[in-house]
Motif scaffolding. Structure first.
Motif, mmCIF file in Angstrom:
data_model
loop_
_atom_site.group_PDB
_atom_site.id
_atom_site.type_symbol
_atom_site.label_atom_id
_atom_site.label_comp_id
_atom_site.label_asym_id
_atom_site.label_seq_id
_atom_site.Cartn_x
_atom_site.Cartn_y
_atom_site.Cartn_z
ATOM 1 N N SER A 56 1.296 4.101 -2.960
ATOM 2 C CA SER A 56 0.822 5.439 -2.612
ATOM 3 C C SER A 56 1.847 6.526 -2.913
ATOM 4 O O SER A 56 1.464 7.675 -3.205
ATOM 5 C CB SER A 56 0.433 5.495 -1.133
ATOM 6 N N VAL B 186 -4.293 7.012 4.504
ATOM 7 C CA VAL B 186 -5.061 5.794 4.822
ATOM 8 C C VAL B 186 -6.187 6.156 5.782
ATOM 9 O O VAL B 186 -7.323 5.675 5.646
ATOM 10 C CB VAL B 186 -4.146 4.708 5.423
ATOM 11 N N LYS C 270 -9.143 3.413 -3.580
ATOM 12 C CA LYS C 270 -8.745 4.495 -2.681
ATOM 13 C C LYS C 270 -7.228 4.685 -2.658
ATOM 14 O O LYS C 270 -6.737 5.811 -2.507
ATOM 15 C CB LYS C 270 -9.256 4.206 -1.267
ATOM 16 N N VAL C 271 -6.487 3.598 -2.802
ATOM 17 C CA VAL C 271 -5.019 3.713 -2.859
ATOM 18 C C VAL C 271 -4.605 4.492 -4.103
ATOM 19 O O VAL C 271 -3.692 5.330 -4.054
ATOM 20 C CB VAL C 271 -4.361 2.318 -2.841
ATOM 21 N N THR D 157 -7.016 -1.690 5.555
ATOM 22 C CA THR D 157 -5.859 -2.538 5.266
ATOM 23 C C THR D 157 -5.213 -2.948 6.586
ATOM 24 O O THR D 157 -5.155 -2.130 7.528
ATOM 25 C CB THR D 157 -4.835 -1.807 4.375
ATOM 26 N N VAL E 8 0.832 -1.199 0.000
ATOM 27 C CA VAL E 8 0.000 0.000 0.000
ATOM 28 C C VAL E 8 0.869 1.253 0.000
ATOM 29 O O VAL E 8 0.641 2.187 -0.776
ATOM 30 C CB VAL E 8 -0.946 0.000 1.227
ATOM 31 N N ILE F 153 -9.045 3.845 4.169
ATOM 32 C CA ILE F 153 -8.581 2.641 3.472
ATOM 33 C C ILE F 153 -8.459 1.512 4.481
ATOM 34 O O ILE F 153 -7.725 1.619 5.470
ATOM 35 C CB ILE F 153 -7.212 2.893 2.797
ATOM 36 N N ASN G 53 -11.001 -0.572 -1.765
ATOM 37 C CA ASN G 53 -9.807 -0.067 -1.083
ATOM 38 C C ASN G 53 -8.636 0.096 -2.038
ATOM 39 O O ASN G 53 -7.820 1.003 -1.877
ATOM 40 C CB ASN G 53 -9.452 -0.991 0.083
#
Length: 498
Positions: free
Chosen positions: A355, A382, A406-407, A389, A351, A387, A403
């Protein structure tokens, strides 16, 4: 042969997915040797019905008869054995192999039962291509062919299997006018040979050009099957949308407010014609259209993927000549692509790596990466974007679709992009995640970001957007603002161009 002259009869076909009833007791009967058109708005159930015919999906209920015999299609192999071939919009050719190899893929002629017989392979492939009336050297790799020629190779693959019924799913979506004329001639040739064609297209004028009869689906239900000679285009549009067409145009004038941050003036490409568009700071602008309408192509121009052949693009009042997406990114433009798994993310990376992949320079000092600074920034987003995770070090492939999306958004916000382009922003994510993505987009607009959303889901755009541009056949067919959103009218523009 079926005494009723129907090569295919599908009766009472139903199919549901979690939370969605895609097909509800659908009937479809196709006559042998005809070109049978299948039409409906996005989500009508066309693709689901054809995937059941192709064996990709199993039906929940209903029965199928092919050439007068009840059949059970349980997988693509059983469908192919019946003589059914489906040519999808995304062609399934192997680019580095020759045309002949693609045509007979998995069914190569052998010499002495062991060795590939290249002479026979090339001769048989060339005979099929020649019979279609097209000049293609079957020894050349597919990678060197035009899109139109690749469509012909897909047809040749179907003929090599001795297909009796060929389904063409949006075959003209990526074709030039000249290539479409070639496709029309080929379809006429197939019909003359007694081969049945099911033709799916959102371009209504094409249906009247190539089709004999048409089946209309709406909201997963069969609406009608009728002779195309008994309809005009307006009547067909009414069947698709389920309403009588309003007289006159309900297109609204648009009030331009705030700072203009993007403008396209008379922009044309190989897929677009004279596009005029403006995006204001703090605005959510929607691009709506059916498959092949050009909505994604508009985003590609703004993002620097495609260069205008005519016209120009301005960003914050200054003319932009982006050579590639990197130039657009430097100007604060970001793309959240339709296919996040192949175009928006590196699935094997974590992630945090996904990002910050576009903003590494923000986290370096004298050439050294500042990991604590990166981790803190990613953790911040996050939290902001909610998010879900286990950790920012979790591989992004392990996250849900929502999700993952969203990343992708976090990646661009960390880079401080101020213009975000969304292509099908909620494709493949569940209802709860959709609402969260909508909330993020609206929040961005409230903070004076500029947002463009291209979507095939009209309800999504009606909920999100301040204005909607309707795309049709590479052109802007209509422009509507929030105080005059009329679903019927917008859909009419998308289906018939106005």
């Amino acid at each position: 042969m079926n005494k009723s002259n129907y090569i295919l009869e599908m009766k009472g076909i139903s199919k549901s997915f979690p939370g969605v009833q895609a097909l509800k007791q659908v009937d479809m009967s196709v006559k042998a040797g005809e070109v049978h058109c299948l039409i409906g708005a996005n989500g009508a159930g066309k693709s689901t019905l054809m995937k059941i015919l192709a064996g990709v999906y199993l039906k929940d209920e209903g029965e199928t008869t092919f050439q007068g015999r009840p059949v059970e299609i349980t997988d693509p192999i059983s469908s192919a054995r019946l003589g059914i071939a489906v040519i999808y919009q995304e062609l399934s050719l192997t680019q580095n192999m020759s045309v002949a190899e693609n045509i007979f893929l998995g069914k190569y002629p052998k010499k002495y039962g062991i060795f590939l017989n290249w002479t026979e392979l090339n001769q048989r492939a060339q005979a099929i291509i020649n019979d279609l009336g097209i000049k293609i050297d079957v020894k050349k790799p597919v990678s060197g062919l035009s899109i139109g020629q690749r469509q012909i190779v897909e047809l040749a693959k179907a003929l090599a299997t001795e297909a009796k019924l060929i389904v063409m799913d949006e075959p003209s979506a990526t074709l030039s006018g000249e290539e479409f004329e070639t496709l029309v001639r080929v379809i006429e040739g197939l019909k003359a040979k007694g081969i049945t064609v099911i033709y799916i297209s959102h371009r209504l004028e094409e249906l009247f050009r190539v089709g004999d009869r048409v089946t209309v689906l709406r909201d997963g239900r069969h609406i009608t099957t009728t002779d195309l000679r008994e309809l005009n285009q307006d009547q067909l549009v009414e069947l698709i949308i389920g309403h009588t067409l309003s007289k006159g145009k309900n297109e609204s004038s648009v009030m331009v407010t705030g700072e203009e941050i993007i403008s396209l003036t008379d922009v044309s490409t190989s897929k677009l014609t004279a596009i005029n568009l403006a995006l204001n700071k703090g605005e959510i602008l929607g691009l709506y259209g059916l498959v092949g309408s050009g909505r994604t192509e508009v985003l590609r121009v703004i993002y620097g993927v495609d260069k205008p052949l005519q016209g120009h693009v301005k960003i914050r009042g200054k003319k932009a000549s982006f050579k590639c997406p990197a130039d657009a990114i430097k100007s604060g433009i970001a793309m959240v692509p339709e296919n996040r798994k192949t175009q928006g993310l590196v699935l094997n990376l974590s992630v945090w790596e996904n990002s910050i992949i576009s903003s590494l320079r923000m986290f370096t000092q004298t050439g050294v990466l500042k990991y604590s600074k990166m981790y803190n920034k990613v953790s911040e987003y996050v939290g902001k974007l909610k998010i879900v995770t286990p950790s920012i070090k979790t591989p992004v492939r392990n996250l849900s679709g929502g999700n993952q999306q969203k990343v992708v958004i976090a990646k661009w916000l960390i880079r401080k992009s101020t213009i975000l382009l969304f292509d099908e922003p909620t494709q493949g994510i569940d209802i709860g995640a959709k609402e969260e993505v909508y909330s993020i987009i609206k929040d961005l607009a409230s903070k004076e970001f500029g947002v463009v959303v291209a979507s095939s889901e009209l309800e999504e755009l009606l909920q999100l957007c301040d204005r909607i541009l309707v795309m049709y056949n590479g052109k802007v067919a209509g422009e509507f603002r929030k105080d005059n959103f009329q679903e019927e009218t917008i859909l009419r523009y998308a289906v018939a161009g106005g």
